[in-house]
Design a protein around this motif. Structure first.
Motif, PDB file in Angstrom:
ATOM      1  N   TYR A 219       6.038  69.601  42.820  1.00  0.00           N
ATOM      2  CA  TYR A 219       5.083  70.704  42.852  1.00  0.00           C
ATOM      3  C   TYR A 219       5.842  71.961  42.443  1.00  0.00           C
TER       4      TYR A 219
ATOM      5  N   GLY B  75      -0.214  68.848  40.765  1.00  0.00           N
ATOM      6  CA  GLY B  75      -0.946  70.075  40.421  1.00  0.00           C
ATOM      7  C   GLY B  75      -0.060  71.294  40.254  1.00  0.00           C
TER       8      GLY B  75
ATOM      9  N   ARG C 118       1.754  74.550  38.793  1.00  0.00           N
ATOM     10  CA  ARG C 118       1.217  75.602  37.935  1.00  0.00           C
ATOM     11  C   ARG C 118       2.282  76.134  36.979  1.00  0.00           C
TER      12      ARG C 118
ATOM     13  N   SER D 249      -5.183  66.281  39.353  1.00  0.00           N
ATOM     14  CA  SER D 249      -6.105  67.298  38.858  1.00  0.00           C
ATOM     15  C   SER D 249      -5.908  68.634  39.580  1.00  0.00           C
ATOM     16  N   ARG D 250      -5.271  68.575  40.763  1.00  0.00           N
ATOM     17  CA  ARG D 250      -4.931  69.792  41.507  1.00  0.00           C
ATOM     18  C   ARG D 250      -3.841  69.434  42.500  1.00  0.00           C
ATOM     19  N   ASN D 251      -3.468  70.386  43.354  1.00  0.00           N
ATOM     20  CA  ASN D 251      -2.450  70.095  44.362  1.00  0.00           C
ATOM     21  C   ASN D 251      -3.077  69.308  45.516  1.00  0.00           C
TER      22      ASN D 251
ATOM     23  N   LYS E 287      -5.249  63.443  36.447  1.00  0.00           N
ATOM     24  CA  LYS E 287      -5.660  64.168  35.255  1.00  0.00           C
ATOM     25  C   LYS E 287      -5.064  63.505  34.025  1.00  0.00           C
TER      26      LYS E 287
END
Ligand code: UDP
Ligand code: MG
Length: 309
Positions: free
Chosen positions: A11, A46, A48, A71-73, A306
């Motif tokens: 992450y 996820g 960034r 698709s996200r954290n 994702k």
């Protein structure tokens, strides 16, 4: 040829991807001798930053490297679970991307599997470099868990674990939504060898766990592996009933013998607020379990993909 899969939850770890790869692959020669090929799964939780593109560069260079992007954290627990589902290896190991779990320990860990252990776990014996408040609460948490949970949860245990396919399949058979790996590892059992090492500070970047996040995670641990708080709520109920009963007797006797009218509303106010406080607290405990049950019942997926390369 057998295979060993490394699973690395990431992450926002762009600075660590390549360093980690190099450290991990230093074990190549050792495992080649044992007729084991290495495989590496970066689970991009996820991020960034440029974590995904850093991994993609590696994937192009080395076919043993794989990337799975969420698709996200979804959190480290979800990343570990996804990694286990994807990894094809006969042996699987989880490591942190920040090199706090030294890959150089892998040969030693593997030797214990050869001796017949099913899984080799690690724990750090010191917490140097960690904020003292965090260590303090961590100690309290582990001490408390030891008392209220039947599942063994080792103080200082890291998620750095090498295990056989059999253990991985056992863990995968637990599809619960509220995942607390430290408890799950203990729950599945099997012959586990514990290795100890001194805490190593994170190489680059910073920790992704705020105090608050850790606190919520510890609550997950408690509700997932102990029902003692519920028993505590019931116990408080009984205790207060007994106290109330004693008070009733006391008041009646006092009235009968001394003809004293019951007096004093301040004491009444104190009693009412104390008891309603305890009631709300116990209701909160029940609510926590209910909330966890609610999340389980929804049967939402643990993670969403994702991209997979
Ligand atoms: N991590 C993750 N998802 C998160 C938080 C952390 O995948 O939501 C990963 C992180 O990239 C690292 C590992 O979990 O590889 C351990 O995190 P970190 O080093 O921040 O925790 P600490 O070592 O400080 O407990
Ligand atoms: Mg770390």
């Amino acid at each position: 040829m057998k295979r060993l899969s490394g699973i690395v939850p990431c992450y926002n770890e762009e600075e660590n991807i390549v360093d980690f790869y190099q450290e991990f692959m230093k074990n190549e020669a050792f495992f080649k001798e044992k007729e084991i090929e290495l495989e590496l799964w970066y689970i991009n939780d996820g991020s960034r930053d440029c974590t995904a593109s850093e991994v993609k560069k590696l994937v192009q260079k080395d076919s043993r490297v794989h990337l799975l992007s969420f698709s996200r954290n979804f959190g480290k627990e979800a990343a570990i679970y996804a990694g286990m589902e994807k990894a094809k290896g006969d042996y699987v190991v989880f490591l942190d991307a920040d090199l706090q779990d030294p890959p150089s320990l892998l040969p030693e860990m593997y030797r214990y599997l050869e001796q017949g252990y099913d899984s080799v776990a690690t724990r750090r014996v010191t917490r140097k470099g960690e904020p003292p408040v965090r260590s303090f609460f961590a100690r309290i948490f582990y001490r408390m868990m030891k008392k209220i949970s039947k599942t063994e949860i080792m103080d200082g245990a890291r998620d750095y674990r090498l295990m056989t396919r059999q253990v991985v399949d056992a863990i995968l058979s637990m599809p619960e939504y509220n995942r607390f790996s430290k408890g799950i590892f203990g729950w599945v059992g099997f012959e586990t060898k514990w290795l100890e090492f001194e805490n190593i500070e994170r190489k680059k970047g910073e920790t992704k766990w705020s105090f608050w996040k850790l606190f919520l995670y510890s609550l997950d641990g408690v509700t997932a592996f102990s029902t003692a708080p519920l028993a505590f709520a019931a116990f408080m109920g009984v205790l207060f009933c007994l106290a109330a009963f004693a008070l009733i007797i006391f008041t009646i006797v006092r009235k009968a013998i001394f003809g004293d009218p019951t007096s004093g509303w301040p004491s009444l106010v104190c009693i009412i607020s104390l008891i309603s406080g305890v009631q709300l607290f116990c209701l909160g405990i029940v609510g926590q379990y209910l909330a966890k049950t609610y999340m389980e019942v929804k049967r939402r997926p643990i993670y969403l993909v994702k991209e997979e390369i």
